[in-house]
Design a protein around this motif. Sequence first.
Motif, short mmCIF file in Angstrom:
data_model
loop_
_atom_site.label_atom_id
_atom_site.label_comp_id
_atom_site.label_asym_id
_atom_site.label_seq_id
_atom_site.Cartn_x
_atom_site.Cartn_y
_atom_site.Cartn_z
N CYS A 5 0.84 -1.20 0.00
CA CYS A 5 0.00 0.00 0.00
C CYS A 5 0.88 1.24 0.00
O CYS A 5 1.84 1.34 0.78
N CYS A 10 0.60 2.79 6.35
CA CYS A 10 0.03 1.44 6.28
C CYS A 10 1.10 0.45 5.80
O CYS A 10 1.66 -0.29 6.58
N CYS A 14 -0.56 -5.44 -0.91
CA CYS A 14 -1.79 -5.34 -1.70
C CYS A 14 -1.44 -5.33 -3.18
O CYS A 14 -0.32 -4.96 -3.56
N LEU A 18 -3.31 1.19 -3.36
CA LEU A 18 -3.91 1.52 -2.07
C LEU A 18 -4.70 0.32 -1.61
O LEU A 18 -5.49 -0.25 -2.38
N CYS A 19 -4.50 -0.12 -0.37
CA CYS A 19 -5.20 -1.30 0.13
C CYS A 19 -6.68 -0.98 0.35
O CYS A 19 -7.10 0.19 0.33
N CYS A 22 -7.40 1.41 3.43
CA CYS A 22 -7.03 2.81 3.18
C CYS A 22 -7.93 3.44 2.13
O CYS A 22 -8.22 4.64 2.19
N ARG A 116 -7.57 4.20 -6.41
CA ARG A 116 -6.84 3.04 -5.87
C ARG A 116 -5.86 2.48 -6.88
O ARG A 116 -4.82 1.92 -6.51
#
Length: 284
Positions: A5, A10, A14, A18-19, A22, A116
């Motif tokens: 991420c 964090c 992932c 972005l996980c 988040c 994301r």
Amino acid sequence: MSATCRNRKCGRPCAEFLCSDCTAELADTIEGVPWLLEQLAVTELRQDRVSRGLRTGSRPDRPLPFDPDVAAIRVELDNAVCGWARHIAETRGVKGPSGSADDAAQWLGVHVAAVRLDEAAGEIHREITRLAEVALAAINPPPVPGFRGPCPTLLRTLQHEKPVECGEPLYVDAEAATVYSSNTSGADVDVAKFITCPRCNVRHDVAKLEQELLVRIGKQVFELPDLLRVLRELGQPIPRGTVASWISRGQLQPQRHDGDRPLYRLDDVRRLRTLTSHPKGSTA
């Protein structure tokens, strides 16, 4: 794709930038942006700022018609949301929002999945969540500790033959001060009954300090809003309408003017309250 991420706080593994956690946090923050902007605008133009005159011993300057610090936060949040919405739209080759930051926030919320998948996802998350925290702090600032005057304890020093006043500024916790000022009995009041001087370690009765401070500043003059704040802070609030009626009837006269602003003496207001509380002929 990223192996971790991009939110540096964090960093969990992932497949995207972005996980999921988040991303959800960012989506919730973006959803609240229109409300934050609205509240910042209100706070920016609010005129009932707490005066620092009582704490510094000097009159505050004429207040600005707006709070420039809050205005800067509002502009920064507005620019961030609009700028990142344009970035995502251009990167994805889709039509972006047109109009206000509210529109941009709504658009970003709908397209948070695209955020994301963007290489700048970590930066987007960091900037928007940080500005949202700053905005919320500006809207709800922490209460200011209540000033209760300088420490009156007499101390002997090597520089002076006679004892001199300690003079350390004494403050009571803002929440405790509110409890103390609004109650006259009960166990809950004990939290605000006493202050210990951090310099000389002498314990003082808060009510006595308040009375001594009122005597010290009784001859000082204030604009009406500042005067009402001082009385409220020291546990002797008077309704604004009551004071306004005294002024309209000529019972309360300004001691002088600062430009076009009338300045009223604190002792005069307290004297009028005593007279109206115990009218002539009363045996109370």
